[in-house]
Design an enzyme around this catalytic site. Structure first.
Site, short mmCIF file in Angstrom:
data_model
loop_
_atom_site.label_atom_id
_atom_site.label_comp_id
_atom_site.label_asym_id
_atom_site.label_seq_id
_atom_site.Cartn_x
_atom_site.Cartn_y
_atom_site.Cartn_z
N HIS A 1 32.52 52.86 31.93
CA HIS A 1 33.62 52.04 32.50
C HIS A 1 32.99 50.49 32.69
O HIS A 1 33.91 49.81 32.89
CB HIS A 1 34.37 52.38 33.59
CG HIS A 1 34.98 53.75 33.53
ND1 HIS A 1 36.33 53.66 33.18
CD2 HIS A 1 34.68 54.99 33.69
CE1 HIS A 1 36.82 54.97 33.36
NE2 HIS A 1 35.88 55.78 33.60
N LYS B 1 43.65 41.82 40.92
CA LYS B 1 42.63 42.40 40.32
C LYS B 1 41.52 42.47 41.32
O LYS B 1 41.47 41.40 42.33
CB LYS B 1 41.97 42.06 39.08
CG LYS B 1 41.80 40.75 38.92
CD LYS B 1 41.37 40.39 37.35
CE LYS B 1 42.56 40.50 36.52
NZ LYS B 1 42.31 40.98 35.10
N ARG B 2 40.65 43.24 41.54
CA ARG B 2 39.21 43.04 42.44
C ARG B 2 38.78 41.41 42.29
O ARG B 2 38.79 40.99 41.21
CB ARG B 2 38.24 43.95 42.36
CG ARG B 2 38.56 45.41 42.66
CD ARG B 2 38.82 45.51 44.25
NE ARG B 2 37.33 45.07 44.86
CZ ARG B 2 36.88 46.43 45.45
NH1 ARG B 2 37.39 47.41 45.56
NH2 ARG B 2 35.56 45.92 46.06
N LYS C 1 35.69 38.39 36.62
CA LYS C 1 36.96 38.23 36.49
C LYS C 1 37.48 36.53 36.54
O LYS C 1 38.66 36.28 36.18
CB LYS C 1 37.66 39.35 37.42
CG LYS C 1 37.21 40.68 37.08
CD LYS C 1 37.82 41.38 38.16
CE LYS C 1 37.39 42.88 38.03
NZ LYS C 1 38.08 43.65 37.07
N THR D 1 43.29 47.29 32.79
CA THR D 1 44.55 48.05 32.74
C THR D 1 45.80 47.49 32.96
O THR D 1 46.87 47.61 32.80
CB THR D 1 44.35 49.56 33.20
OG1 THR D 1 44.00 49.16 34.55
CG2 THR D 1 43.54 50.34 32.43
N LYS E 1 49.65 46.65 31.93
CA LYS E 1 51.24 46.95 32.85
C LYS E 1 51.84 45.48 32.77
O LYS E 1 53.12 45.57 32.59
CB LYS E 1 50.67 46.96 34.26
CG LYS E 1 49.71 48.44 34.35
CD LYS E 1 48.99 48.31 35.77
CE LYS E 1 48.26 49.53 35.68
NZ LYS E 1 47.50 49.66 36.66
#
Ligand code: 26W
Length: 792
Positions: A348, A527-528, A533, A635, A639
Site C-alpha cells: 500500500h 485525509k491524514r 498529501k 480511496t 468517494k
C-alpha cells in the site's frame, strides 16, 4: 418477524437485555436496544452462511489486517437489511429521531486511514458477493486517538469506544489460543523445538459483517490479549496488590492501543508483538478449522486464501512454515511451498520510511525460531534463484516487504500507476526474478456506505432514474448518461447537492459555531496529514487567494469555503505545523470583513469515518493533490467522484484511472507527472526558482514567515517556510503555479451551472468501476481462486 414484532423488540431488549425502564432510558440505551433488535435480524443469515460454507467445503478468504477502520455499524446493518423505513417508523412511535439515535454510536476507529478503511470496505463487499471469508485483526481497547485543537495545535486523547456496551460483538468463549514470545530454540532429537519464555492468551471476539439485502454475512474475528492465568490471589493475599494485577496488565498491553502512525514504522517491540500476536492466533485458528473439516495439510492452499494487508502480518510466512513443519512434521521445502500457495500480499505504499524492517536482534530475541526459519526461507530462495542479489536479511535488518514477496504466490499494488512503480522501484529485482507474481488490483469503495447510506437524496434520484440495481452493480450508474443533458435531471441533481450542503452548513453552525454560505463552493481536503498529501500546498494557495481578494475586492470572486480535516501522527512534527498553520490562517481569514464573504477556512477536529460520511455528499471539489508517485491509490478520491465532486488533482495513484473514466474535461488536472517529479528534483534550488517565478507564491510564503498568521509568535513559521524554500522534497513550490491556475479553472466552471452540473453528474455516472465489489472480484479471479456461495 412482523413490523410490530420488530417495533416491540426494541423496548423488549431495553427492558430485558439492558434492564432499563423505558421511562428513564437515555438516547444511548435506546441506541443499544435498537442495535440488539437489528442484530437479531442478521444472526440467522450469519449462521446460515457459516453452515453453507462448511457444507460446501468452500475455499475461504482470510483477510489479515492490523487495521479495520469500520466506523459505525448500526446504520450499515439497517441499510443492508433494508430496515430503514421500519426503523424510522419504530423510533418515531417511540418519540425518537433515527438520525440522533444512529449518531450516538461511537466509531470503531480501529485504523489510521486508507489501509484500514479499505479492509472495512472489502469485508462489506465480500459479504455482499456471498464469498465465505473471515477478517482477522486486533480488538484494540483504544482505537485511533481523539483529536482536538488547543490554540490551533493538535492535542491527542485516548479513544475509548469500549467503555460502553459494544452491541455488535460476540465473545467466543471457546476460541482462546495460547501464544508465546521470547525463549529459545533447543535441539530435541535432531528437531528444533521452540520453548517460549512468555505466554499470552488470544481471546476471539466476532463481529458480523452483513452484505447487501442481508443474504450473507461473514465474521470479523478480532483478538484480545488476556493473561494465561488470571488474577494472582496469593500475591494479593500477601498484600502485593500491584504485582497481583501485573500479569493481567502486561498481557492486556498487547491489544491495548492502535499505533497511530500511518507512514513511519518505529521499530517498537510492542508493535512487533502485536503483529505476531494476531497473525499467529489467526493462522492457528485457520489450521484448527481446516483440520476440523478433515483437510489434508497439502491441500490447505485449496481451502484457504490468506491475504496479507501490507507487511504488518508478514510474519505469517515463517509462522505458517513453523506450524506445518515444526508442529505437523511437513518437510521444510514442502511447508514453504504449501504456505506460499496460501499467502498473498498487498503493498500500500512506496514511502521508504513506511517499509517495515525489524532488527535481527529484536526478531531473534522475540521470535527466535522465526528468525531461523527466515534464514531457511532466504536460503531456499537463493537456491531457487542463484543470481538473486536481494536478501531477506540485510545490514542486520529483516526486510518484511521482501519476506512477504518471497512467501506469497501473488503480490499486488492498489492502482495501475502504483503497481507499475512497484515493479520499477522497491520490487524491481524481485519482479525480474518472478515476472508473473505482481498483479494490479485497483482499490474500490463500498457503494452501500459511501453513496446509498451517506447520500440518500442522490441515491433516491439515481434509483428513481435507473432503478435500484446499481447498489450491488455500480457500473450501471453509466445508465444515467442519457440523462446528463436533461435539464430536469440536472436540476434534481443540483438540488440534492444543494440540500446536502445546507444540512452541512446547519450542522457546522450548531456543532462548531461556524457560519458558511451553502451557495459557496465547498472545496474539501480530508485525509491524514502528511507532506506528500500536500495540505500545505492547499493552504498556501488559500493565502494567495485571500491576498488576491484583498487586492481586488470588487472582482467577481466565486465564494469558496476551504474545508480541511485530518489527523497527524503524534510524533510527526512537520504535519502538526501544517495543522497549526491552517488553523492560524482560518482565524485571520474568517475574521477579515473585507474578504470573508468570498473566502472562509474551516478545519474540523477529530476526522473519522462518520465525519467523512457527513462531508463527502456535501462537497463540490475533491482535493487529491499529492506529489505524483507518492499516493499509492487514494480511496477518498473515489468517494468524492461518486458523490458528484469533481477532482482537482495530480496524475497520482487512482486519480489517473478516475480521470481516464470521467474524461479529461471532467477533471481539473495539474502538476508534474512522476517522471517530471524525478527530473525536477534533480534541479538544484528548484524551490527558489519556482518562488522567483511566481509572485503569488512568494507573497504567500512571505506572509507566513513574517507572522501575519501568528501575531503572538511572529517567527514560529520560519522553520516551516525554510523547509519549503530550501529542501521542498514534495515540490510544493514547483507545482504551485499550475495548482493556482487549476483552481481558477474551477472558479470559472463553478460560476457556470450549465458547465458545472453536467461535469459533476458525469463524475457520478462514470465512476461505478470504483466499487469495492469490482475490486474483490479481481482478487477472487487473479489471486484467491475463491468463488461466491451467494444464495442468489
Ligand atoms: C508501519 C506504519 C505504517 C502503518 C500503515 C505504515 C504504512 C501504513 C499504511 C500502508 C498506510 C496507508 O494507509 N496507505 C494507504 O493505503 C490506501 C489503501 O490502499 C491507499 O489508497 C493510499 O494511497 C495509501 O497511502
Amino acid at each position: 418477524m412482523t413490523d410490530t414484532g420488530f417495533r416491540d423488540s426494541i423496548p423488549r431488549h431495553l427492558i430485558y437485555a439492558l434492564g432499563t425502564d423505558p421511562q428513564n432510558a437515555t438516547l444511548g440505551d435506546w441506541r443499544i436496544a435498537l442495535s440488539l433488535a437489528v442484530r437479531d435480524r442478521l444472526v440467522d443469515a450469519w449462521l446460515a452462511s457459516a453452515r453453507a460454507a462448511r457444507q460446501a467445503g468452500a475455499k475461504r478468504v482470510y483477510y489479515l489486517s492490523m487495521e479495520f477502520l469500520i466506523g459505525r455499524l448500526l446504520e450499515d446493518a439497517i441499510i443492508n437489511l433494508r430496515l430503514e423505513e421500519e426503523v424510522r417508523a419504530a423510533l418515531a412511535a417511540l418519540g425518537l429521531s433515527a438520525d440522533e439515535v444512529i449518531a450516538d454510536e461511537p466509531d470503531a476507529a480501529l485504523g489510521n486511514g486508507g489501509l484500514g478503511r479499505l479492509a472495512a470496505c472489502f469485508m462489506e463487499s465480500l459479504a455482499t458477493l456471498g464469498v465465505p471469508a473471515f477478517g482477522y485483526g486486533i480488538r484494540y481497547e483504544h482505537g485511533l486517538f481523539r483529536q482536538s485543537f488547543v490554540e490551533g495545535r493538535q492535542v491527542e486523547e485516548p479513544e475509548d469506544w469500549l467503555t460502553q456496551v459494544h452491541a455488535w460483538e460476540f465473545r467466543r468463549r471457546d476460541v482462546r489460543l495460547r501464544l508465546c514470545f521470547g525463549g529459545e530454540v533447543v535441539d530435541e532429537g535432531g528437531k528444533p523445538v521452540w520453548h517460549g519464555a512468555e505466554a499470552v492468551m488470544a481471546q476471539a471476539y466476532d463481529t458480523p459483517m452483513i452484505g447487501w439485502q442481508g443474504k450473507w454475512a461473514n465474521a470479523l474475528r478480532l483478538w484480545s490479549a488476556e493473561p494465561l492465568h488470571g488474577f494472582d490471589l496469593d500475591r494479593f493475599n500477601r498484600g502485593d496488590y500491584a504485582a497481583a494485577a501485573e500479569p493481567e496488565a502486561l498481557a492486556r498491553t498487547i491489544s491495548r492501543v492502535l499505533y497511530p502512525d500511518d507512514t513511519t514504522e518505529r521499530g517498537k517491540e510492542l508493535r512487533l508483538k502485536q503483529e505476531y500476536f494476531f497473525t499467529a492466533a489467526s493462522l492457528q485458528d485457520i489450521l484448527r478449522r481446516f483440520e476440523a473439516e478433515g483437510g489434508a495439510l497439502a491441500d490447505l492452499p485449496k481451502k484457504a486464501a490468506i491475504q496479507l494487508n501490507d507487511t504488518h502480518p508478514a510474519i505469517a510466512g515463517p509462522e505458517l512454515v513453523r506450524l506445518l513443519h515444526d508442529e505437523r512434521g511437513m518437510a521444510l521445502d514442502q511447508a514453504i511451498e504449501t504456505a506460499r500457495g496460501c499467502l498473498s500480499y498487498t503493498n500500500h505504499t512506496l514511502l521508504p520510511e513506511a517499509l517495515e524492517r525489524w532488527s535481527e536482534d529484536l526478531m531473534t530475541r522475540l521470535l527466535p525460531r522465526h528468525m531461523q526459519l527466515i534464514e531457511r526461507i532466504d536460503a531456499a530462495h537463493a537456491a531457487e534463484k542463484p543470481d538473486r542479489k536481494v536478501a531477506l536479511v540485510q545490514e542486520g535488518e529483516v526486510r518484511m516487504g521482501e519476506l512477504a514477496f518471497v512467501m506469497a504466490h501473488k503480490v499486488n499494488g492498489v492502482s495501475a500507476l502504483h503497481t507499475g512503480l512497484m515493479k520499477q522501484t522497491v520490487f524491481e529485482e524481485l519482479h525480474r526474478l518472478h515476472p508473473d507474481r505482481i498483479v494490479n488490483e485497483t482499490n474500490g469503495v463500498t457503494p452501500r456506505r459511501w453513496l446509498f447510506s451517506a447520500n440518500p437524496r442522490l441515491s433516491r434520484l439515481i434509483s428513481g432514474t435507473i432503478g435500484e440495481g446499481w447498489v450491488c452493480d455500480l457500473e450501471r450508474l453509466c445508465e444515467l448518461e442519457p440523462q446528463l443533458d436533461d435539464a430536469a435531471f440536472l436540476d434534481a441533481y443540483a438540488g440534492a447537492k444543494r440540500a446536502n450542503k445546507a444540512d452541512l452548513a446547519g450542522w457546522l453552525a450548531a456543532e462548531h459555531g461556524v457560519q458558511i454560505d451553502p451557495e459557496a463552493l465547498f472545496d474539501v481536503q480530508i485525509k491524514r496529514i502528511h507532506e506528500y498529501k500536500r495540505q500545505h500546498l492547499n493552504i498556501l494557495e488559500t493565502i494567495a487567494l485571500w491576498q488576491e481578494i484583498k487586492a481586488n475586492p470588487n472582482a467577481p470572486w466565486v465564494p469558496r469555503v476551504k474545508i480541511f480535516a485530518g489527523k497527524a501522527a503524534p510524533g510527526y512534527v512537520f504535519a502538526k505545523e501544517i495543522i497549526r498553520l491552517i488553523n492560524d490562517v482560518a482565524a485571520v481569514v474568517n475574521a477579515d470583513l473585507e474578504t470573508n464573504r468570498f473566502l472562509k477556512v474551516v478545519f474540523l477536529p477529530n476526522y473519522n469515518v462518520s465525519l467523512a460520511e457527513r462531508l463527502i455528499p456535501a462537497s463540490d471539489l475533491s482535493e487529491q493533490i499529492s506529489t505524483a508517485g507518492k499516493e499509492a491509490s487514494g480511496t477518498g478520491n473515489m468517494k468524492f467522484a461518486l458523490n458528484g465532486a469533481p477532482t482537482i488533482g495530480t496524475l497520482d495513484g487512482a486519480n489517473v484511472e478516475i480521470r481516464d473514466r470521467v474524461g479529461e474535461k471532467n477533471f481539473f488536472l495539474f502538476g508534474m507527472t512522476t517522471d517530471e517529479v524525478v527530473a525536477r528534483r534533480a534541479v538544484p534550488d528548484h524551490a527558489r526558482q519556482a518562488i522567483a517565478a511566481d509572485k503569488r507564491l512568494g507573497g504567500a510564503l512571505k506572509a507566513v514567515s513574517q507572522g501575519v498568521f501568528s501575531p503572538r509568535d511572529r517567527h514560529c513559521y520560519r522553520g516551516f517556510v525554510g523547509n519549503l524554500t530550501g529542501h521542498d522534497y514534495f515540490l510544493v513550490c514547483s507545482d504551485f503555479t499550475a495548482y493556482w491556475d487549476a483552481q481558477r479553472r474551477v472558479d470559472a466552471a463553478f460560476a457556470e451551472p450549465a458547465v458545472w452540473w453536467p461535469m459533476a453528474a458525469r463524475n457520478t455516472a462514470r465512476t461505478g468501476w470504483f466499487s469495492s465489489d469490482r475490486t474483490i472480484r479481481g482478487y477472487m479471479a487473479d489471486i484467491w481462486g475463491a468463488s461466491s456461495l451467494d444464495p442468489a
